[in-house]
Design an enzyme around this catalytic site. Structure first.
Site, short mmCIF file in Angstrom:
data_model
loop_
_atom_site.label_atom_id
_atom_site.label_comp_id
_atom_site.label_asym_id
_atom_site.label_seq_id
_atom_site.Cartn_x
_atom_site.Cartn_y
_atom_site.Cartn_z
N ILE A 190 0.52 -23.90 -52.70
CA ILE A 190 1.22 -25.06 -53.11
C ILE A 190 0.54 -26.20 -53.03
CG2 ILE A 190 3.37 -26.27 -52.43
CD1 ILE A 190 3.98 -23.49 -53.85
N ASN A 204 8.77 -19.97 -47.65
CA ASN A 204 8.28 -18.81 -48.54
C ASN A 204 8.69 -17.56 -47.85
OD1 ASN A 204 6.28 -17.56 -50.25
ND2 ASN A 204 5.31 -17.10 -48.43
N HIS A 206 7.71 -13.72 -46.87
CA HIS A 206 6.32 -13.07 -46.81
C HIS A 206 6.63 -11.51 -46.45
CE1 HIS A 206 1.90 -12.18 -46.66
NE2 HIS A 206 2.18 -11.52 -45.53
N ASP A 247 0.65 -19.07 -45.57
CA ASP A 247 1.40 -18.17 -44.48
C ASP A 247 0.98 -18.74 -43.07
OD1 ASP A 247 1.96 -16.44 -46.72
OD2 ASP A 247 0.33 -15.19 -46.20
#
Length: 312
Positions: A190, A204, A206, A247
């Site tokens: 992003i 997000n 994951h 992440d």
């Protein structure tokens, strides 16, 4: 009389307001630490004269001071002539504006579909108003078109020359009046322009228990193969805030899934994906109901819908 009017405004259905003894004593409003109170000086020191026993607590949960969508809980008490009874909460909720969601996908978009279906059923107080993808013909994009959801391409690439630039993407999402950005299997980093424009509003999911098995290169089946090869006994999905790296944003929610002795990557992936669909919908419900608060050390928490003093 002023106090009665205030209570009637917050709890209009309560029959107790007219019979409350009008003995004024100081009453403090305690605000959950959603943001630092230093940002809102007018909230730092509020002591109002409320009738004794009228309200045990009022909890405000809010994202922006300028919005009108306050959520209020009023705790009902018995009148002075009635038998004492255990306190219980009567929920007097001011209508919260439906949130507008942008979902980013690169593939089939099964999490996107779960969120959209929850919105249509009414369990989720928000609407997917736009889909962003880097692959115009992926399954998620096809589903969006079939359901009347606009599809925009990002980023611009050789195979997708109609893709937007980062600044154009920000402008487009603002035109759609997007409240939250939800990444659901979107495989591109992003841009910083979007992160700065939607601070603390991009999420997000994951397929591992971060911070384990995360970072660049850890996506899809690669994650599940790495989990099995490591000998880890547990895995599961993580939903986190998005920052400028892969992440590494603050973790918001996780769901634990056992790794079985003879699991294949495909079997583990299917088990984790099933939990992803449920967890993402639950988190987006909390977002749309403004139930995300921040602990003093910067850790985000999800308030229980039934009891705002409990966290999920």
């Amino acid at each position: 009389m002023e106090a009665q009017q205030i209570i009637s405004r917050f709890c209009p259905k309560s029959s107790l307001a007219p019979s409350i003894p009008m003995v004024k004593q100081p009453f403090s409003l305690n605000f959950p630490p959603l943001h630092s109170l230093s940002s809102y000086p007018f909230l730092q020191s509020q002591n109002l004269g409320f009738p004794t026993g009228a309200l045990h607590a009022i909890s405000f949960v809010h994202k922006e001071v300028c919005s009108s969508s306050w959520r209020i809980w009023c705790s009902k008490s018995s009148s002075s002539t009635a038998e004492p009874e255990e306190d219980h909460e009567v929920r007097a909720q001011v209508t919260v504006r439906r949130k507008k969601l942008a979902v980013f996908v690169s593939g089939g978009g099964s999490n996107f579909r779960s969120i959209h279906e929850a919105s249509k059923k009414g369990s989720l107080h928000g609407d997917v108003t736009v889909l962003v993808t880097n692959k115009s013909e992926c399954g998620g994009a096809q589903y969006a078109r079939n359901n009347g959801i606009p599809v925009i391409l990002f980023p611009k690439a050789k195979d997708e020359p109609k893709g937007l630039s980062p600044c154009d993407l920000v402008d487009t999402l603002r035109k759609f009046e997007v409240d939250f950005v939800l990444l659901a299997g979107y495989l591109k980093l992003i841009p910083v322009e979007l992160i700065r424009a939607f601070e603390r509003s991009i999420f997000n999911i994951h397929p591992s228990l971060l911070p384990a098995f995360g970072g660049k290169g850890y996506y899809g089946m690669k994650v599940h193969k790495a989990v099995i090869a490591s000998g880890a006994r547990f895995s599961g999905p993580t939903i986190h805030f998005v920052d400028e790296h892969y992440d590494t944003g603050r973790i918001l929610a996780q769901r634990v899934v056992p790794v079985l002795a003879n699991d294949t990557a495909e079997e583990l992936a299917a088990r984790v994906l099933n939990e992803e669909h449920q967890l993402y919908v639950e988190v987006v419900e909390a977002l749309c109901e403004e139930r995300i608060v921040w602990r003093k050390d910067g850790v985000p928490l999800i308030q229980s819908r039934e009891n705002p003093n409990e966290f999920l």
